[in-house]
Enzyme design. Structure first.
Site, PDB file in Angstrom:
ATOM      1  CG  ASP A 111      -1.433   7.683   0.796  1.00  0.00           C
ATOM      2  OD1 ASP A 111      -0.370   8.317   0.333  1.00  0.00           O
ATOM      3  OD2 ASP A 111      -2.530   7.800  -0.003  1.00  0.00           O
ATOM      4  CG  ASP A 143      -1.953   1.218   1.400  1.00  0.00           C
ATOM      5  OD1 ASP A 143      -2.640   1.596   0.322  1.00  0.00           O
ATOM      6  OD2 ASP A 143      -2.218   1.844   2.383  1.00  0.00           O
TER       7      ASP A 143
END
Length: 186
Positions: A15, A13
């Site tokens: 953020d 991922d």
């Protein structure tokens, strides 16, 4: 193509795993690499993993920033990593949101995590062996996407969203950050 020709990958991922999650990060001035991430990415490359970023970007769907702004920031992030010896093998994003999206972005798509569309696309395009791959995220939807895609090793890190009970139950393990997760990866 035989399984031996396929490559193992780390799905990350963005953020909360790669950069500090300052909320809808869309410009260079708001982008801050998490301490130790660049070195962790270098170690993953040294261990022979493809590095694939999979990121929900509902800020596009909500009208907070444009796809063009996302691409500009992504290009900057990508070149910043290349300058430090880390080449990303794939960057996949979902600009949709079924509930809060506006216009063409308001849709229930297959790419938005917890669905596995981004992972499945990367597996096909990059010839990835999902059974030898790992996912690292900071929230339940990341782990759920990994599980749906058939990834059996799914880690959560504490550098993003707060870890929930559901996250604790679904994750293979929980680490303080990507750097500590990488220490355990062969």
């Amino acid at each position: 193509m035989t399984a031996s020709n396929k490559k193992r990958a780390i799905f990350l991922d963005r953020d909360g795993v790669i950069n500090v999650d300052n909320g809808y990060v869309s410009v260079v001035d708001d982008f801050e690499f998490i301490d130790g991430v660049i070195e962790a990415l270098q170690r993953l490359k040294d261990k022979g993993y493809l590095i694939v970023v999979i990121t929900n970007q509902s800020g596009i769907a909500r009208g907070y920033f444009t796809e063009e702004q996302f691409h500009t920031l992504t290009e900057w992030m990508d070149w910043s990593l290349v300058d430090r010896g880390v080449e990303l093998d794939g960057i996949y994003y979902c600009p949709h949101h079924a509930e809060y999206g506006i216009g063409k972005y308001k849709m229930d798509c297959e790419c938005r995590k917890p669905k596995a569309g981004m992972i499945n696309e990367a597996v096909q395009e990059l010839n990835i062996d999902i059974t030898q791959s790992i996912l690292v995220g900071d929230k339940v939807s990341d782990i759920q996407a990994g599980l749906v895609a058939g990834i059996t090793t799914n880690y959560l890190v504490r550098t993003g969203k707060a870890i929930t009970t559901q996250g604790e139950e679904l994750a293979t393990a929980i680490y303080d950050d990507l750097a500590s997760a990488v220490e355990t990866i062969q």
